[in-house]
Design a protein around this motif. Structure first.
Motif, mmCIF file in Angstrom:
data_model
loop_
_atom_site.group_PDB
_atom_site.id
_atom_site.type_symbol
_atom_site.label_atom_id
_atom_site.label_comp_id
_atom_site.label_asym_id
_atom_site.label_seq_id
_atom_site.Cartn_x
_atom_site.Cartn_y
_atom_site.Cartn_z
ATOM 1 N N ARG A 1 0.852 -1.193 0.000
ATOM 2 C CA ARG A 1 0.000 0.000 0.000
ATOM 3 C C ARG A 1 0.883 1.236 0.000
ATOM 4 O O ARG A 1 2.078 1.172 0.296
ATOM 5 N N ILE A 2 0.284 2.386 -0.284
ATOM 6 C CA ILE A 2 1.036 3.644 -0.314
ATOM 7 C C ILE A 2 0.186 4.761 0.279
ATOM 8 O O ILE A 2 -1.022 4.627 0.421
ATOM 9 N N GLU B 1 6.684 -5.035 -3.924
ATOM 10 C CA GLU B 1 5.537 -5.272 -3.054
ATOM 11 C C GLU B 1 4.255 -5.473 -3.851
ATOM 12 O O GLU B 1 3.172 -5.580 -3.296
ATOM 13 N N GLY B 2 4.394 -5.474 -5.145
ATOM 14 C CA GLY B 2 3.211 -5.687 -5.975
ATOM 15 C C GLY B 2 2.619 -4.386 -6.488
ATOM 16 O O GLY B 2 1.588 -4.387 -7.144
ATOM 17 N N VAL B 3 3.276 -3.275 -6.166
ATOM 18 C CA VAL B 3 2.778 -1.975 -6.619
ATOM 19 C C VAL B 3 3.401 -1.665 -7.989
ATOM 20 O O VAL B 3 4.600 -1.474 -8.096
ATOM 21 N N ASP B 4 2.564 -1.614 -8.989
ATOM 22 C CA ASP B 4 3.078 -1.361 -10.328
ATOM 23 C C ASP B 4 3.384 0.123 -10.505
ATOM 24 O O ASP B 4 2.606 0.990 -10.130
ATOM 25 N N VAL C 1 2.734 5.785 -9.641
ATOM 26 C CA VAL C 1 2.143 4.546 -9.155
ATOM 27 C C VAL C 1 0.852 4.251 -9.926
ATOM 28 O O VAL C 1 -0.038 5.078 -9.977
ATOM 29 N N VAL C 2 0.788 3.069 -10.512
ATOM 30 C CA VAL C 2 -0.405 2.689 -11.269
ATOM 31 C C VAL C 2 -1.531 2.342 -10.301
ATOM 32 O O VAL C 2 -1.330 1.665 -9.313
ATOM 33 N N ASP C 3 -2.723 2.839 -10.572
ATOM 34 C CA ASP C 3 -3.873 2.612 -9.690
ATOM 35 C C ASP C 3 -3.533 3.038 -8.268
ATOM 36 O O ASP C 3 -3.934 2.406 -7.307
ATOM 37 N N GLU D 1 -4.608 5.344 -6.610
ATOM 38 C CA GLU D 1 -5.801 5.677 -5.822
ATOM 39 C C GLU D 1 -6.366 4.436 -5.126
ATOM 40 O O GLU D 1 -6.899 4.525 -4.035
ATOM 41 N N LYS D 2 -6.214 3.310 -5.777
ATOM 42 C CA LYS D 2 -6.719 2.068 -5.184
ATOM 43 C C LYS D 2 -5.803 1.609 -4.050
ATOM 44 O O LYS D 2 -6.255 1.092 -3.035
ATOM 45 N N LEU D 3 -4.510 1.804 -4.253
ATOM 46 C CA LEU D 3 -3.536 1.386 -3.247
ATOM 47 C C LEU D 3 -3.362 2.439 -2.156
ATOM 48 O O LEU D 3 -2.709 2.194 -1.150
ATOM 49 N N LEU D 4 -3.974 3.589 -2.373
ATOM 50 C CA LEU D 4 -3.822 4.676 -1.406
ATOM 51 C C LEU D 4 -4.335 4.259 -0.032
ATOM 52 O O LEU D 4 -5.426 3.743 0.118
ATOM 53 N N TRP D 5 -3.497 4.513 0.954
ATOM 54 C CA TRP D 5 -3.829 4.147 2.341
ATOM 55 C C TRP D 5 -3.873 5.419 3.189
ATOM 56 O O TRP D 5 -2.853 6.073 3.382
ATOM 57 N N ILE D 6 -5.071 5.747 3.674
ATOM 58 C CA ILE D 6 -5.237 6.990 4.423
ATOM 59 C C ILE D 6 -5.222 6.724 5.924
ATOM 60 O O ILE D 6 -6.131 6.097 6.452
#
Length: 115
Positions: free
Chosen positions: A22-23, A87-90, A96-98, A100-105
């Motif tokens: 996550r990011i 980590e699987g984050v493209d 960073v691809v997608d 917004e989906k990987l975004l961690w708030i």
DNA sequence: GAGGTGACTGCGA
DNA sequence: CTCGCAGCCACCT
């Protein structure tokens, strides 16, 4: 207490809470620690995170557009991207691809965690 | 005490 | 879309 944790320590802790794969963004971290608008301080703290213990996954922190703005501060420019992809984050074109989906708030996720 | 720096963000043209 | 400006606040010299 004047001995309260430094601004940096707050940033480190939040970043360390970022789950694997996550990011998050500087703005969200700043907001969580009560320094909304001071997103620059977050990045500044990251610069001091080198050699920190426990280590801080600074590579999971990007700007609000998902751009790897801090990649130049890693051991190598491709280090940040490599860690993310590991980590699987493209990542493509330093973005960073997608993202917004990987975004961690933290303000959102951490709150739920308390409950 | 004062000035400069910075891995950011939002708004206007 | 791109470019430029101002605000933000802790740390360093």
């Amino acid at each position: 207490m004047k001995t309260d944790p430094s601004f940096f320590d707050k940033v480190y802790e939040v970043v360390r809470h970022v789950p694997y794969g996550r990011i998050t963004t500087y703005g969200h971290i700043a907001e969580y620690i009560g320094a909304k608008g001071a997103s620059r301080m977050v990045g500044w703290a990251m610069n001091a995170s080198h050699g920190g213990d426990p280590p801080v996954p600074a590579h999971r922190v990007v700007n609000r557009t998902g751009l790897l703005t801090g990649k130049h501060h890693f051991q190598t420019e491709d280090m940040m991207q490599r860690l993310l992809t590991n980590e699987g984050v493209d990542v493509k074109d330093d973005r960073v691809v997608d993202f917004e989906k990987l975004l961690w708030i933290p303000v959102k996720e951490m709150k739920s965690e308390l409950g």
